[in-house]
Design a protein around this motif. Structure first.
Motif, PDB file in Angstrom:
ATOM      1  N   LEU A  36      -4.345   2.562   2.321  1.00 23.57           N
ATOM      2  CA  LEU A  36      -3.732   2.469   3.653  1.00 23.57           C
ATOM      3  C   LEU A  36      -2.443   1.669   3.619  1.00 23.57           C
ATOM      4  O   LEU A  36      -1.499   1.972   4.359  1.00 23.57           O
ATOM      5  CB  LEU A  36      -4.711   1.844   4.649  1.00 23.57           C
ATOM      6  CG  LEU A  36      -5.708   2.828   5.243  1.00 23.57           C
ATOM      7  CD1 LEU A  36      -6.839   2.114   5.931  1.00 23.57           C
ATOM      8  CD2 LEU A  36      -5.012   3.757   6.197  1.00 23.57           C
ATOM      9  N   SER A  37      -2.371   0.672   2.776  1.00 34.29           N
ATOM     10  CA  SER A  37      -1.135  -0.111   2.657  1.00 34.29           C
ATOM     11  C   SER A  37      -0.031   0.703   1.995  1.00 34.29           C
ATOM     12  O   SER A  37       1.142   0.549   2.327  1.00 34.29           O
ATOM     13  CB  SER A  37      -1.397  -1.387   1.860  1.00 34.29           C
ATOM     14  OG  SER A  37      -2.291  -2.215   2.557  1.00 34.29           O
ATOM     15  N   ILE A  38      -0.410   1.572   1.062  1.00 37.53           N
ATOM     16  CA  ILE A  38       0.579   2.461   0.449  1.00 37.53           C
ATOM     17  C   ILE A  38       1.149   3.410   1.500  1.00 37.53           C
ATOM     18  O   ILE A  38       2.357   3.657   1.550  1.00 37.53           O
ATOM     19  CB  ILE A  38      -0.035   3.236  -0.726  1.00 37.53           C
ATOM     20  CG1 ILE A  38      -0.358   2.277  -1.868  1.00 37.53           C
ATOM     21  CG2 ILE A  38       0.898   4.346  -1.199  1.00 37.53           C
ATOM     22  CD1 ILE A  38      -1.123   2.910  -3.013  1.00 37.53           C
ATOM     23  N   ILE A  39       0.282   3.917   2.362  1.00 40.25           N
ATOM     24  CA  ILE A  39       0.734   4.805   3.438  1.00 40.25           C
ATOM     25  C   ILE A  39       1.641   4.048   4.398  1.00 40.25           C
ATOM     26  O   ILE A  39       2.707   4.548   4.797  1.00 40.25           O
ATOM     27  CB  ILE A  39      -0.474   5.414   4.178  1.00 40.25           C
ATOM     28  CG1 ILE A  39      -1.238   6.354   3.255  1.00 40.25           C
ATOM     29  CG2 ILE A  39      -0.027   6.137   5.443  1.00 40.25           C
ATOM     30  CD1 ILE A  39      -2.563   6.820   3.804  1.00 40.25           C
ATOM     31  N   ALA A  40       1.255   2.818   4.763  1.00 37.07           N
ATOM     32  CA  ALA A  40       2.077   2.014   5.674  1.00 37.07           C
ATOM     33  C   ALA A  40       3.436   1.720   5.063  1.00 37.07           C
ATOM     34  O   ALA A  40       4.464   1.776   5.747  1.00 37.07           O
ATOM     35  CB  ALA A  40       1.363   0.713   6.018  1.00 37.07           C
TER      36      ALA A  40
END
Length: 123
Positions: A36-40
């Motif tokens: 999710l942090s990669i997506i953000a």
């Protein structure tokens, strides 16, 4: 709106877009980052680069479609951040504050592109 004020909004918008680019690049430098942090990080980086491009296009072209494109990008960015904040369920007060700051930042970008486009259409 006068040209010096529009230039001030433009500089502020470039700073805000630069913050998004910096945030995205710094997150992508972390070795073991949750998905999710990669997506953000990717969303923030893409948004920052897109608004820099749209703002530069607003200064060089007299296309009113830039305002519509900016609206869609701003709404997509806000929805993406709300969804990414809801990943654990309940939103805390700090996350609400983060969304408020995000709203202010993307509002600056939208207003700047809108002002530059309208200024060029008047001239």
């Amino acid at each position: 709106m006068s040209k010096p004020i529009i230039i001030l909004w433009t500089v502020l918008s470039f700073v805000v877009s630069g913050i998004f680019v910096f945030y995205g690049l710094m997150l992508l430098q972390v070795e073991q980052l949750p998905p999710l942090s990669i997506i953000a990080a990717t969303v923030a980086l893409s948004y920052g680069l897109a608004t820099i491009y749209l703002l530069s296009q607003a200064w060089t072209k007299t296309d009113t479609n830039l305002i519509q494109i900016t609206k869609y990008i701003v709404v997509a960015m806000f929805i993406a951040q709300v969804v990414l904040n809801l990943d654990v369920g309940m939103i805390s007060s700090f996350e609400w504050l983060g969304l408020l700051v995000l709203s202010l930042m993307i509002g600056i970008n939208w207003f700047s592109i809108k002002s530059v486009t309208e200024y060029h259409n008047q001239a």
